[in-house]
Design a protein around this motif. Structure first.
Motif, mmCIF file in Angstrom:
data_model
loop_
_atom_site.group_PDB
_atom_site.id
_atom_site.type_symbol
_atom_site.label_atom_id
_atom_site.label_comp_id
_atom_site.label_asym_id
_atom_site.label_seq_id
_atom_site.Cartn_x
_atom_site.Cartn_y
_atom_site.Cartn_z
ATOM 1 N N ARG A 467 -6.956 -0.764 -16.230
ATOM 2 C CA ARG A 467 -5.966 -1.349 -16.843
ATOM 3 C C ARG A 467 -5.103 -2.347 -15.861
ATOM 4 N NH1 ARG A 467 -0.932 1.304 -15.345
ATOM 5 N NH2 ARG A 467 -0.883 2.988 -13.843
ATOM 6 N N SER A 468 -4.022 -2.882 -16.500
ATOM 7 C CA SER A 468 -3.188 -3.855 -15.773
ATOM 8 C C SER A 468 -2.255 -3.293 -14.734
ATOM 9 C CB SER A 468 -2.448 -4.681 -16.563
ATOM 10 O OG SER A 468 -1.505 -5.507 -16.089
ATOM 11 N N PHE A 469 -2.213 -3.737 -13.509
ATOM 12 C CA PHE A 469 -1.110 -3.561 -12.404
ATOM 13 C C PHE A 469 -0.540 -4.664 -11.944
ATOM 14 C CE2 PHE A 469 -4.689 -0.317 -12.379
ATOM 15 C CZ PHE A 469 -3.919 0.838 -12.135
ATOM 16 N N SER A 470 0.769 -4.279 -11.465
ATOM 17 C CA SER A 470 1.592 -5.511 -10.705
ATOM 18 C C SER A 470 1.306 -5.418 -9.377
ATOM 19 C CB SER A 470 2.946 -5.437 -11.060
ATOM 20 O OG SER A 470 3.538 -4.182 -10.654
ATOM 21 N N LEU A 471 1.963 -6.531 -8.702
ATOM 22 C CA LEU A 471 1.373 -6.254 -7.130
ATOM 23 C C LEU A 471 2.297 -4.883 -6.616
ATOM 24 C CD1 LEU A 471 0.582 -9.138 -7.347
ATOM 25 C CD2 LEU A 471 1.855 -9.432 -5.155
ATOM 26 N N LEU A 472 3.426 -4.486 -7.427
ATOM 27 C CA LEU A 472 4.037 -3.262 -7.055
ATOM 28 C C LEU A 472 3.175 -1.855 -7.154
ATOM 29 C CD1 LEU A 472 7.228 -2.412 -6.051
ATOM 30 C CD2 LEU A 472 7.211 -1.827 -8.464
ATOM 31 N N THR A 473 2.755 -1.901 -8.581
ATOM 32 C CA THR A 473 2.249 -0.872 -8.975
ATOM 33 C C THR A 473 0.682 -0.625 -8.532
ATOM 34 O OG1 THR A 473 1.472 -1.704 -11.033
ATOM 35 C CG2 THR A 473 3.462 -0.260 -11.092
ATOM 36 N N GLY A 474 -0.037 -1.867 -8.257
ATOM 37 C CA GLY A 474 -1.244 -1.757 -7.774
ATOM 38 C C GLY A 474 -1.311 -1.340 -6.325
ATOM 39 N N THR A 475 0.000 -1.603 -5.494
ATOM 40 C CA THR A 475 0.214 -1.089 -4.157
ATOM 41 C C THR A 475 0.253 0.475 -4.150
ATOM 42 O OG1 THR A 475 0.755 -3.339 -3.668
ATOM 43 C CG2 THR A 475 1.223 -1.442 -2.204
ATOM 44 N N HIS A 581 9.831 -3.851 0.179
ATOM 45 C CA HIS A 581 10.225 -3.377 -0.979
ATOM 46 C C HIS A 581 9.124 -2.748 -1.740
ATOM 47 C CE1 HIS A 581 12.207 -3.570 -4.833
ATOM 48 N NE2 HIS A 581 11.253 -4.069 -5.233
ATOM 49 N N VAL A 582 7.786 -3.415 -1.561
ATOM 50 C CA VAL A 582 6.763 -2.657 -2.507
ATOM 51 C C VAL A 582 6.422 -1.399 -1.722
ATOM 52 C CG1 VAL A 582 4.348 -3.097 -3.337
ATOM 53 C CG2 VAL A 582 6.157 -4.955 -3.298
ATOM 54 N N MET A 583 5.988 -1.548 -0.434
ATOM 55 C CA MET A 583 5.754 -0.169 0.209
ATOM 56 C C MET A 583 6.587 0.666 0.553
ATOM 57 S SD MET A 583 2.464 -1.565 2.684
ATOM 58 C CE MET A 583 3.036 -1.943 4.201
ATOM 59 N N ALA A 584 7.721 0.490 0.322
ATOM 60 C CA ALA A 584 8.616 1.609 0.359
ATOM 61 C C ALA A 584 8.493 2.666 -0.836
ATOM 62 C CB ALA A 584 10.157 1.153 0.255
ATOM 63 N N ARG A 599 15.455 8.465 4.796
ATOM 64 C CA ARG A 599 16.086 7.265 5.297
ATOM 65 C C ARG A 599 15.083 5.824 4.883
ATOM 66 N NH1 ARG A 599 16.625 8.076 11.091
ATOM 67 N NH2 ARG A 599 17.015 5.751 11.517
ATOM 68 N N PRO A 600 15.595 4.750 4.829
ATOM 69 C CA PRO A 600 14.586 3.970 4.563
ATOM 70 C C PRO A 600 13.370 3.774 5.420
ATOM 71 C CG PRO A 600 16.917 2.967 4.577
ATOM 72 C CD PRO A 600 16.960 4.306 5.335
ATOM 73 N N ALA A 601 12.190 3.764 4.625
ATOM 74 C CA ALA A 601 10.859 3.642 5.265
ATOM 75 C C ALA A 601 9.714 3.300 4.299
ATOM 76 C CB ALA A 601 10.415 5.254 5.559
ATOM 77 N N ALA A 602 8.791 2.709 4.935
ATOM 78 C CA ALA A 602 7.399 2.236 3.962
ATOM 79 C C ALA A 602 6.496 2.454 4.618
ATOM 80 C CB ALA A 602 7.850 0.712 3.792
ATOM 81 N N GLY A 603 5.292 2.670 3.963
ATOM 82 C CA GLY A 603 3.899 2.745 4.678
ATOM 83 C C GLY A 603 2.944 2.668 3.462
ATOM 84 N N LYS A 604 1.433 2.919 4.068
ATOM 85 C CA LYS A 604 0.355 2.793 3.104
ATOM 86 C C LYS A 604 -0.545 3.979 3.608
ATOM 87 C CE LYS A 604 -2.076 1.055 0.288
ATOM 88 N NZ LYS A 604 -3.092 2.212 0.134
ATOM 89 N N THR A 605 -1.174 4.416 2.540
ATOM 90 C CA THR A 605 -2.380 5.538 3.006
ATOM 91 C C THR A 605 -3.718 4.626 3.222
ATOM 92 O OG1 THR A 605 -2.373 5.737 0.441
ATOM 93 C CG2 THR A 605 -1.098 7.205 1.708
ATOM 94 N N GLY A 606 -4.686 5.314 3.820
ATOM 95 C CA GLY A 606 -5.858 4.741 4.050
ATOM 96 C C GLY A 606 -6.961 5.787 4.001
ATOM 97 N N THR A 607 -7.691 5.743 3.091
ATOM 98 C CA THR A 607 -8.897 6.672 2.882
ATOM 99 C C THR A 607 -10.311 5.644 2.925
ATOM 100 O OG1 THR A 607 -7.576 8.098 1.419
ATOM 101 C CG2 THR A 607 -9.831 8.390 1.517
#
Length: 801
Positions: A467-475, A581-584, A599-607
């Motif tokens: 399906r379609s994703f934005s840069l936000l939801t794709g991330t 903003h996106v990764m938060a 508290r304000p934080a952001a991150g990314k998983t990696g499998t």
């Protein structure tokens, strides 16, 4: 030729020792004093005398080896490095009785003679001729003994060491020359201080301070008479009279020192006898050497390797080793114990050092804006890999700082593709259709080479497609096929360049490999590099090389240049703000939901592919961290599937399964008490296609107080304004009467073109006023249904596609 004749003359004089005492001494002194005359055939008597009395050119270069210390940011000890365990102290910090004990047995006329004590030499000779080995006295005074030790300790080869202690006239002559120079340069107190700090007291203790700590666990300033006499006695032969290994021999030597002090009248005979009756009581303290037993062993090892490998600390390996091991350095580092302990505790909670699965974990924490490494741990002990729970490999660092060749970082690399897209002006709401499977064709590396792949890549680990994703939801959903198509649109080379700008490089030192799946993180990197890159996002685009050393001082207090973080604004602040903003949202609405810190934080998983490893990288404006969990034996042959660890048992391990909780636990503890700072809102042009969130239904805010309605709109990232005109309605006066868009409207809450207009109610219309509307048209529930008592009944986010 002159020196050869002199040495031959002295040799003949020294040979007289085999005849008788006075004859030998007379011959020795005559040989020394006659040197100028013996050289007249060569350089002349005056030149020969000048040579003897001139200062050696290398005198300033001769230094006693000092132990170096690695210190945390607060000055506390991390580890000690030494070839000789020595702690230099000023003379006033050595107890007077200890000074007396040494002078009594070594050189009681020290303050009365110069470099050569002829009277002492004669006395020693006569005593030695009539005494046992235990009572033999040296002919060299303390100045000459200091010189002898100094020359030996600065010898770099076995040949030089043998020369420094050889019983030859040449060595004695050289020693005397240095002693004369030392006596000219320094006062007697200064020379005694130097000697007491260089002499060997056995059991690896050099200098009186180290010996006092080693044998009695006190400072030299607190040595009592019995302890002082014991240490003074050991001086004769540190190996033979080692108090730990040869207690009886050390005690005998102690008694000899006490007797000598009584003979000189420095203590009474009665006191000497009282002390001699006491047993030899030791209280041993071991000074740890190196990183293996440090509470921050892998950080310590990183600092050690930084000094041993960085040319800034010396042109050759030998120079750098000497600097660390004998340079007496005070190495102030960036380590924060609160952060370090939090990391260590979290790693062991989730991946114990000794676990039946034989898995391991590593974490690095870097401060955004400075590059300072605040914590580094592997969750094992530093030691032989064949022993359970130990490893020599620092999985947190690059090969140059820990022998690790790195690990594939998985989807943590998607952040670099996202940053590259924003750097090219792509809006957050830009949408791309992500197929279930995708063959990445049409890719070229930075040299223009076609690096396409016809293999179908899927979303097996981190997200879904179709399906379609934005840069936000794709991330948020970490969709592999989405990021492959985004990378193609941005350009593989631009993505690689973005990663390089953020400090990413392979752990083995080789160039990054550039293939279509670059964004999926197949390159082997270290947690340190990932943490530093993510720290740049937290610092709004300022990248700093990770550093572990803040300051180094030599033994004399002079500073040594240390590596700089070379902080540089590598990406635009607004671009970093958009990434943040996106990764938060990853922590609240994406693959890591549930790992928010409050508290304000952001991150990314990696499998990583085939579950060969799992990562999590996250940050706040104050601290960034990267966590790796995997198998040191090889991730592909020992994947992270069906493992059973304390906080996860069964099934595959994702980035949010174990690495994420390690990150959360560490960050929560490390940042406890630290004031929270928010991320900056991205520039408006990034929202020109909306917020990127899937469309939501406009909630029904009617009947709510304006402040409550505004709070709910802010939570949905929607702009608002209050209408200047109030209207009559069925809703209580002062509450919201109507909204535009109306309740149930499908909207993008971040669309910059939409502002929700709130109209306040004036209350119900009076009977004598004109009728309001057509009756119930403003009731969305129909004319026969009452208004709900709680107007806000729909969820904030109703996904429509």
């Amino acid at each position: 030729m002159c020196r050869m004749e002199a040495e031959q003359g002295i040799g003949r004089a020294v040979a007289a020792r085999r005849l008788a005492g006075y004859g030998m001494l007379a011959g020795l002194l005559a040989g020394l004093l006659a040197l100028p005359l013996a050289c007249t055939a060569g350089v002349g008597a005056r030149d020969s005398a000048d040579w003897l009395l001139s200062e050696p050119l290398d005198l300033d270069d001769l230094q006693a080896p000092q132990r170096s210390q690695i210190l945390a940011e607060d000055g506390s000890l991390i580890a000690t490095f030494y070839r000789q365990n020595r702690v230099d102290v000023p003379l006033e910090k050595i107890s007077p009785v200890a000074r007396q004990a040494v002078l009594a047995i070594e050189d009681y006329r020290f303050y009365e003679h110069g470099a050569l004590d002829s009277k002492g030499t004669l006395r020693a000779l006569m005593s030695n001729l009539n005494s046992s080995d235990d009572t033999t006295q040296g002919g060299s005074g303390i100045t000459q003994q200091y010189v002898k030790n100094l020359l030996y300790m600065n010898a770099e080869s076995e040949e030089e060491k043998l020369e420094a202690v050889a019983t030859t006239p040449a060595r004695k002559l050289r020693e005397l020359r240095y002693a004369v120079a030392v006596e000219r340069r320094h006062s007697k107190d200064e020379i005694l201080e130097k000697y007491l700090n260089i002499a060997y007291f056995g059991d690896g203790a050099y200098g009186l301070e180290a010996a006092a700590r080693r044998y009695f666990s006190v400072s030299a300033a607190k040595l009592n008479l019995n302890q002082a006499a014991t240490l003074a006695g050991i001086l004769k032969n540190g190996n033979q009279y080692n108090a730990r290994l040869n207690g009886e021999g050390a005690r005998n030597r102690r008694d000899i020192v006490l007797d000598r002090m009584a003979e000189l009248g420095w203590i009474t005979w009665r006191k000497a006898e009282e002390e001699k009756k006491k047993p030899l009581v030791l209280d041993l303290t071991e000074t740890k050497n190196g990183c293996t037993e440090s509470k921050a062993a892998f950080f310590c090892d990183y600092v050690q390797r930084e000094i041993l490998t960085n040319p800034i600390f010396g042109k050759t390996k030998e120079e750098r080793e000497r600097l660390l091991w004998i340079g007496g350095l005070k190495i102030r580092t960036t380590l924060d114990w609160k952060t370090q302990n939090a990391a260590h505790k979290a790693l062991l909670r989730h991946v114990p050092a000794r676990n039946k699965e034989k898995k391991a974990a590593a974490q690095v924490l870097v401060e955004p804006g400075t590059g300072e490494i605040k914590g580094m741990d592997v969750g094992r002990e530093l030691g032989p890999d064949e022993k359970p729970g130990k490893t020599w490999i620092n999985f947190a660092a690059d090969a140059s700082h820990g022998t690790s060749v790195g690990m594939a970082a998985g989807s943590t690399f998607k952040a670099f593709t996202l940053a590259a897209a924003f750097d090219e002006g792509m809006p957050i709401g830009e949408r791309i259709t992500a197929p279930v499977a995708y063959a990445p064709t049409g890719f070229r590396d930075c040299k223009g080479k076609n690096v396409s792949d016809t293999t179908q890549l899927r979303n097996s680990s981190d997200g879904e497609g179709g399906r379609s994703f934005s840069l936000l939801t794709g991330t948020w959903h970490s969709v592999n096929t989405f990021f492959l198509k985004l990378e193609k649109e941005v350009g593989l080379c631009d993505t690689v360049k973005m990663a390089k700008k953020l400090g990413i490089r392979r752990a083995d030192g080789k160039p990054l490999q550039e293939y279509a799946s670059f964004t999926l993180g197949f390159n082997d990197v270290s947690p340190l590099r990932v943490a530093a890159a993510y720290a740049a996002f937290g610092a709004r685009g300022k990248y700093c090389e990770p550093i572990a050393i803040k300051q180094i001082n030599r033994a004399d207090g002079k500073k040594i240049k240390v590596p700089s973080a070379n902080c540089e604004q590598v990406i635009d602040k607004g671009v970093a703000d958009a990434v943040n903003h996106v990764m938060a949202g990853v922590l609240t609405k994406g693959t890591a939901r549930g790992l928010a810190l409050g508290r304000p934080a952001a991150g990314k998983t990696g499998t990583v592919d085939n579950y060969s490893a799992a990562w999590f990288a996250g940050y706040t404006p104050e601290l960034a961290s990267a966590v790796w969990v995997g198998d040191p034996r090889g991730g592909y042959s020992h994947p992270m599937t069906n493992v059973c660890l304390p906080t996860h048992c069964g099934g595959p391990v994702y980035g949010a399964s174990i690495p994420g909780p390690i990150w959360r636990d560490t960050m929560a503890e490390a940042l406890r008490g630290v004031k929270a700072t928010g991320f900056s809102r991205p520039p408006s042009h990034f929202f020109r296609k909306g917020s990127g969130e899937d469309h939501v239904r406009m909630p029904d805010l009617r009947g709510l107080k304006p402040e409550e309605a505004i709070r709910r709109l802010k939570a949905m990232n929607m702009d608002h304004r209050i209408s200047s005109a109030e209207i009559h309605s069925r809703y209580p006066e002062g509450t919201i009467a109507e909204t535009s868009p109306g309740p149930g409207t499908s909207i993008d809450p971040g669309d910059s073109g939409i502002t929700v207009v709130l109209t306040v109610s004036k209350g119900e219309e009076r009977q004598d006023d004109p009728p309001f509307g057509d009756g119930d048209d403003d009731n969305p529930f129909g004319p026969d249904l009452p208004f709900p008592r709680t107007p806000f009944t729909e969820p904030f986010f109703t996904f429509t596609g």
